[in-house]
Design an enzyme around this catalytic site. Structure first.
Site, PDB file in Angstrom:
ATOM      1  N   GLU A   1       0.141   9.662   8.850  1.00  0.00           N
ATOM      2  CA  GLU A   1       1.274   8.818   9.231  1.00  0.00           C
ATOM      3  C   GLU A   1       1.427   8.730  10.740  1.00  0.00           C
ATOM      4  O   GLU A   1       1.348   9.746  11.447  1.00  0.00           O
ATOM      5  CB  GLU A   1       2.548   9.409   8.608  1.00  0.00           C
ATOM      6  CG  GLU A   1       3.415   8.390   7.938  1.00  0.00           C
ATOM      7  CD  GLU A   1       2.696   7.604   6.845  1.00  0.00           C
ATOM      8  OE1 GLU A   1       2.205   6.493   7.147  1.00  0.00           O
ATOM      9  OE2 GLU A   1       2.626   8.069   5.709  1.00  0.00           O
TER      10      GLU A   1
ATOM     11  N   GLY B   1       8.616   1.053   3.018  1.00  0.00           N
ATOM     12  CA  GLY B   1       7.451   1.823   3.472  1.00  0.00           C
ATOM     13  C   GLY B   1       6.218   1.528   2.640  1.00  0.00           C
ATOM     14  O   GLY B   1       5.221   2.234   2.719  1.00  0.00           O
TER      15      GLY B   1
ATOM     16  N   ARG C   1       0.847  -1.199   0.000  1.00  0.00           N
ATOM     17  CA  ARG C   1       0.000   0.000   0.000  1.00  0.00           C
ATOM     18  C   ARG C   1       0.875   1.237   0.000  1.00  0.00           C
ATOM     19  O   ARG C   1       2.038   1.213   0.335  1.00  0.00           O
ATOM     20  CB  ARG C   1      -0.915   0.025   1.219  1.00  0.00           C
ATOM     21  CG  ARG C   1      -0.199   0.052   2.563  1.00  0.00           C
ATOM     22  CD  ARG C   1      -0.075   1.425   3.163  1.00  0.00           C
ATOM     23  NE  ARG C   1       0.719   1.440   4.374  1.00  0.00           N
ATOM     24  CZ  ARG C   1       2.006   1.698   4.407  1.00  0.00           C
ATOM     25  NH1 ARG C   1       2.664   1.937   3.306  1.00  0.00           N
ATOM     26  NH2 ARG C   1       2.671   1.712   5.546  1.00  0.00           N
TER      27      ARG C   1
ATOM     28  N   ASP D   1      -1.905  -1.003   7.478  1.00  0.00           N
ATOM     29  CA  ASP D   1      -1.362  -1.740   6.328  1.00  0.00           C
ATOM     30  C   ASP D   1      -2.172  -2.991   6.040  1.00  0.00           C
ATOM     31  O   ASP D   1      -2.468  -3.320   4.890  1.00  0.00           O
ATOM     32  CB  ASP D   1       0.088  -2.149   6.600  1.00  0.00           C
ATOM     33  CG  ASP D   1       0.946  -0.954   6.947  1.00  0.00           C
ATOM     34  OD1 ASP D   1       0.439   0.167   6.831  1.00  0.00           O
ATOM     35  OD2 ASP D   1       2.097  -1.154   7.330  1.00  0.00           O
TER      36      ASP D   1
HETATM   37  P1  NG1 Z   1       5.278   0.438   7.431  1.00  0.00           P
HETATM   38  O1  NG1 Z   1       6.416   0.169   8.340  1.00  0.00           O
HETATM   39  O2  NG1 Z   1       5.563   1.476   6.476  1.00  0.00           O
HETATM   40  O3  NG1 Z   1       4.722  -0.780   6.817  1.00  0.00           O
HETATM   41  C1  NG1 Z   1       4.116   1.196   9.732  1.00  0.00           C
HETATM   42  C2  NG1 Z   1       2.948   0.484  10.401  1.00  0.00           C
HETATM   43  C3  NG1 Z   1       1.616   1.181  10.118  1.00  0.00           C
HETATM   44  C4  NG1 Z   1       1.689   2.657  10.408  1.00  0.00           C
HETATM   45  C5  NG1 Z   1       2.904   3.251   9.666  1.00  0.00           C
HETATM   46  C6  NG1 Z   1       3.120   4.707   9.960  1.00  0.00           C
HETATM   47  C7  NG1 Z   1       3.269  -1.940  10.595  1.00  0.00           C
HETATM   48  C8  NG1 Z   1       3.018  -3.242   9.971  1.00  0.00           C
HETATM   49  N1  NG1 Z   1       2.849  -0.875   9.921  1.00  0.00           N
HETATM   50  O4  NG1 Z   1       4.059   1.015   8.346  1.00  0.00           O
HETATM   51  O5  NG1 Z   1       0.600   0.564  10.883  1.00  0.00           O
HETATM   52  O6  NG1 Z   1       1.749   2.908  11.781  1.00  0.00           O
HETATM   53  O7  NG1 Z   1       4.106   2.575  10.020  1.00  0.00           O
HETATM   54  O8  NG1 Z   1       2.018   5.451   9.580  1.00  0.00           O
HETATM   55  O9  NG1 Z   1       3.853  -1.855  11.657  1.00  0.00           O
END
Ligand code: NG1
Length: 561
Positions: free
Chosen positions: A63, A183, A57, A230
């Site tokens: 964020e 990300g 995604r 996510d």
């Molecule tokens: P990333 O690390 O980009 O997949 C994480 C968290 C999200 C959200 C974002 C910041 C996991 C699986 N995902 O995303 O829930 O908090 O950081 O907005 O930890």
């Protein structure tokens, strides 16, 4: 058009042909064939039964607020993880097989890079967070299914069912196209694809909402205190629609994006090692937000023991800030929380919180235990300020997408600088007795496109200066997009590396990509920081794609059915 289409009660769709899910099924068909051949050769001729996919995604805005209970606004992208699964049953009446322990074998199409592993078929086994093997995320998905059954009081009966008792081995073959540590949520795409595939192979059926919740919780076995965005968008994403994802309860509302805008993704080439750095990045922020919530509750006169039970900033704002009004909450932050950092001693003694380890249940929560062992200072005011202002930006973004005229942007400190970039006169601030004075800048009269872009850019500034989750490479890439003519750009996902999402007028998208390739990537190709062979995964256009889907493999026809 209003926000519609909360889909949490529906089930993951069955795809009867690849074009149900993908736009270009030629290259996709060969990818699925490769998955099937890898499956057969790894598992000695066994054939897959279920093939599930779940996408990565891109978060357009919102964020680091999902774990604080606030809505976020992502869309699923075309890059996904596909997982083939099959279950071999014990032969009836075969005593030797009856007594043998069932196994769970996991392999990857790229077996050199992602080595295979075999585990017992045991949902109670621990995920070894100390060694970061990619299969950890597969185990997360596997365990999550049983946790969900337990929650639904169905665990005993499923474990005792004829099907489960006869499982001899479960085989899982994975192919991932979501770049790691970027990300774009490769970890959740893997966790979700595995969960959906195993659910189907185990003849179970959960709703999309249940799957979103269970995968959010199960991913925490990998060591990060994941917020839920996510997994929810990976499961509930839909072609052509961004979604506003809500929490408690989970839901996904359709958000139509302006059709004259294109979203671009660029990878900063700084890898964000989420699990390994969680104690000083992601999990530390979760801890800081919780401490901020506790001190805000205390500021509103809550008894200290009661305040210590507060978990999210939203909980406190809903109770004490004019029923969750975000402007009021922003004003309250300045009164309740000190500028700069608090030391552990200040929090425990001066603020009267006592042993922080108790608040975070460190005996049972290793992730928080490590955060408290490795950090002595905690920034609360800046973190809370980011959370409330970002939640407000998400709200504005959605409203503008739905046709409301732009009103206010909640800005970070370098609003003026941004105005210079897009050639606007900085607005005059709002009335001086207004608590929003540090944060609010009117957007009245601004076009929809500029307003959305402005919100995205302010979000980046807040991530950079208040939440401190950007890095030099991300900032450089944001600047590269802006100089190339993008309307707005921001880091997406957790940050500390990974990707930038930019928005531009569709007719100049190609020009912008070419320009950013030149200014940001060429030197990286030359120095070897980026691999030119991987170019199409580093910088590309993206549009909202479909979420998770299930298909079945028919060996006779050799196709997905
Ligand atoms: P990333 O690390 O980009 O997949 C994480 C968290 C999200 C959200 C974002 C910041 C996991 C699986 N995902 O995303 O829930 O908090 O950081 O907005 O930890």
């Amino acid at each position: 058009m209003g926000a519609v289409g909360s889909k949490q009660h529906s089930r993951v769709p069955k795809a009867s042909k690849l074009s149900d899910v993908y736009d270009n099924d030629d290259s996709v068909a060969s990818r699925y064939n490769k998955l099937v051949s890898a499956f057969k050769s790894q598992f000695e001729g066994e054939k897959p039964k279920t093939i599930a996919r779940s996408p990565g995604r891109v978060n357009l805005i919102g964020e680091h607020i999902d774990y604080e209970g606030y809505s976020v606004l992502p869309m699923a992208i075309g890059l996904d993880v596909i997982v083939a699964v099959s279950v071999v049953m014990k032969e009836e009446g075969n005593v030797e097989e009856d007594e043998a322990k069932a196994t769970l074998s996991i392999a990857n199409v790229d077996g050199e890079k992602y080595t295979p592993k075999k585990f017992p078929f045991d949902h109670e086994q621990d995920v070894d967070v100390k060694s970061h093997h990619w299969t950890n995320y597969v185990l997360c998905g596997f365990k999550g299914i049983f946790d969900q059954l337990k929650k639904q009081n169905k665990l005993e009966s499923v474990l005792e069912s004829a099907f489960m008792k006869r499982v001899k081995k479960v085989m899982v073959m994975v192919d991932g196209k979501v770049p790691l540590g970027s990300g774009l949520s490769s970890s959740s795409a893997l966790n979700c694809a595995v969960t959906v595939a195993l659910m189907d192979a185990f003849e179970l059926s959960f709703t999309k909402g249940e799957l979103s919740e269970l995968t959010c919780l199960s991913e925490r076995y990998s060591g990060t205190q994941s917020g839920g965005m996510d997994q929810a968008i990976s499961i509930m994403g839909e072609k052509d629609l961004a979604k506003r994802i809500d929490f408690n309860p989970i839901g996904a509302m359709d958000v139509p994006l302006p059709t004259n805008l294109t979203f671009l993704i660029g990878n900063s080439c700084a890898v964000s090692k989420k699990a390994e750095s969680a104690h000083k990045h992601y999990n530390l922020r979760v801890v800081e937000c919780r401490l901020a919530a506790i001190l805000m509750a205390k500021h509103y006169g809550e008894d200290i023991e009661k305040a210590k039970t507060r978990v999210t900033l939203r909980e406190v704002a809903d109770l004490y800030c004019n029923k969750g009004d975000l402007w009021t909450a922003l004003g309250a932050v300045r009164k309740a929380l000190n500028e700069g950092s608090y030391t552990k001693k200040q929090l425990e003694i001066d603020e009267g919180l006592g042993d922080l380890r108790k608040i975070f249940d460190c005996e049972n929560n290793e992730a928080f235990n490590v955060v408290l062992q490795k950090n002595d200072t905690f920034k609360l005011r800046d973190r809370a300020r980011h959370v409330f202002s970002e939640a407000r930006r998400v709200h504005e973004f959605q409203k503008i997408c739905e046709g409301q005229s732009p009103r206010y942007a909640v800005s970070g400190p370098i609003y003026e600088q941004w105005c210079k970039v897009i050639g606007l006169e900085p607005d005059v601030g709002v009335a001086s007795d207004d608590p929003t004075k540090d944060f609010g800048h009117p957007m009245y009269g601004m076009g929809k496109e500029d307003a959305l872009a402005k919100l995205m850019h302010l979000s980046h500034e807040s991530c950079k200066t208040q939440y401190e989750c950007s890095c030099d490479e991300l900032d450089e890439l944001v600047d590269a997009f802006m100089s190339a003519g993008a309307l707005g750009a921001r880091l997406t996902g957790a940050g500390w590396g990974g990707c930038v999402v930019a928005v531009c007028e569709s007719d100049i998208a190609e020009e912008i990509l070419a320009d950013v390739r030149k200014s940001f990537y060429e030197k990286r190709f030359q120095s070897g920081v980026a691999n030119i062979a991987n170019e199409t995964n580093l910088l590309f256009k993206t549009a909202p794609s479909a979420g998770a889907a299930i298909s079945h493999y028919d060996d006779e026809k050799g196709v997905i059915v």
